[in-house]
Design an enzyme around this catalytic site. Structure first.
Site, PDB file in Angstrom:
ATOM      1  NE  ARG A   1      -3.436  -1.811   2.210  1.00 32.61           N
ATOM      2  CZ  ARG A   1      -3.611  -2.672   3.573  1.00 32.61           C
ATOM      3  NH1 ARG A   1      -3.133  -2.344   5.137  1.00 32.61           N
ATOM      4  NH2 ARG A   1      -4.887  -3.637   3.953  1.00 32.61           N
TER       5      ARG A   1
ATOM      6  CD  GLU B   1      -3.580  -8.133  15.442  1.00 31.63           C
ATOM      7  OE1 GLU B   1      -4.356  -7.226  14.496  1.00 31.63           O
ATOM      8  OE2 GLU B   1      -2.683  -8.248  14.902  1.00 31.63           O
TER       9      GLU B   1
END
Length: 409
Positions: free
Chosen positions: A241, A384
């Site tokens: 990105r 996470e």
């Protein structure tokens, strides 16, 4: 019997999963399903008790993939009906303004997650699909959505608001939602214990840098800013990105390269960043090219570091100081070259890195700054899955969420 949560992360063509022991925080088993819906054979990897089991076969859709995952648990262990599962937790990237808290999975919440795919088209649809499938496969186990954007829903308005026409922004729900929130919240919560400082008043920056990368600023454990925006595209340079870029580049490419929306989406999200500048999204390959004298790779690494340091400076100014800077995720936890380069840029502000500690590989939380450094520099592995597991178990035990949804068998 142990209490466990099965954490599912469904992507467009992949599924990651981990069975988490709530008491120890350990991942008892984990795995990966790849190449779902692709014309070539898909790939399964299931790890348990130090053994890795792999399988290749066509995977037509998420339902087939998840059915096979449950079979792998039955064949190679641990058997799910003996594992004490109290919930299945599903990671969802975008909860928008609809879900500031986790939610029980039902027809209504699945529909809303799908509706929010307009804000995260690459993520929300497959995540909703994964929840639908697991709800059918394990109907007696509570299913829970945990949203990456929930933590950053607390951002102050000056940090979450774009300087866009207000009517347009309101009508199309355009604001900064952030991402990687589960990781930033987890790291922010454990930093005080790791560095031996009280949480109250602690000013910290968390750098979650992996293939996707984001930064957050937190005071007393609450977010005051983050680098990702409406989508995960904004902010730091990433594996594929662009991160921050002048939005007029879009207009320029439409007018001059005659690119359409889908082509631009692919260019900005998959063919840019380190991949677009060097041909590799993996930082290990970028370092190899730099060592070989490749000028494009050297420039790409310089751009990568420049963007990180810019965010650290911005957030330090916004908070009026900085107590702790933490590196986490794949690059943050393992790349001593990137950590050193960032800290060298911050050296004029009294940041001092302990070179020996920085170059030592470890999976344990650790401090890598010198005792006289003006800022404590820490490396803390993110987890996470554990954070999602705890949130899912708490909601399953309560039997209802803050939106009035109740779990019934």
């Amino acid at each position: 019997m142990a209490k466990t949560v099965l954490v599912i992360n469904s992507g467009s063509s992949s599924i990651k999963y981990q069975l988490v022991d709530l008491e120890t925080g350990e991942g008892l088993a984990s795995g990966l399903v790849e190449k779902i819906g692709e014309p070539i054979d898909g790939h399964y990897k299931h790890e348990f008790n130090g053994e890795k089991h792999e399988l290749e076969e066509p995977i037509h859709d998420h339902e087939q993939g998840l059915r096979r995952v449950l079979e792998l648990f039955g064949e190679f262990g641990p058997k799910l009906d003996e594992a004490g599962i109290v919930a299945v937790g599903h990671r969802v990237v975008q909860g928008g303004s609809v879900f500031p808290q986790p939610a029980l999975v039902n027809d209504k919440t699945i529909g809303k997650v799908k509706d929010l795919a307009v804000l995260a088209p690459l993520h929300n649809d497959p995540e909703a699909t994964g929840a639908e499938v697991m709800r059918a496969l394990l109907p007696d186990v509570p299913q829970v959505f945990v949203f990456d954007s929930s933590f950053f829903f607390q951002l102050p308005k000056e940090a979450s608001t774009y300087a866009l026409n207000k009517d347009i922004a309101d009508r199309y729900h355009i604001r900064r939602y952030g991402a990687h929130g589960t990781s930033h919240e987890y790291i922010g919560s454990v930093v005080p214990e790791v560095v031996g400082k009280p949480a109250e008043g602690l000013k910290q920056i968390v750098l979650h840098i992996g293939n996707g990368a984001s930064a957050s600023a937190q005071i007393s454990g609450r977010p005051v800013d983050t680098s990702m925006g409406l989508t995960p595209l904004e902010g730091l340079v990433m594996g594929g990105r662009t991160g921050d870029i002048d939005p007029a580049v879009v207009f320029h490419l439409i007018r001059n390269a005659h690119m359409n929306v889908d082509e631009l989406d692919t260019l900005f999200n998959k063919r840019s960043g380190m991949m677009g500048m060097t041909g590799f999204g993996d930082m290990r390959e970028v370092h190899r090219l730099v060592a070989e004298g490749n000028e494009d790779a050297k420039l790409a690494l310089d751009v990568y570091i420049h963007r990180i340091v810019g965010y650290v400076g911005n957030y330090t100014a916004q908070m009026g100081g900085l107590d702790v800077l933490t590196f986490t995720a794949g690059v943050g936890e393992n790349d001593d070259i990137v950590r050193r380069a960032v800290c060298e840029k911050l050296a004029p502000f009294g940041v001092k890195l302990d070179e020996e500690k920085n170059s030592t590989r470890s999976k344990e939380p650790r401090i890598i700054s010198t005792p006289d450094s003006s800022v404590v520099i820490a490396v803390i592995p993110t987890n996470e899955e554990l954070a999602i597991a705890h949130k899912s178990a708490a909601l399953a035990e309560a039997g209802e969420d803050s939106y009035g949804n109740v779990f019934t068998r």
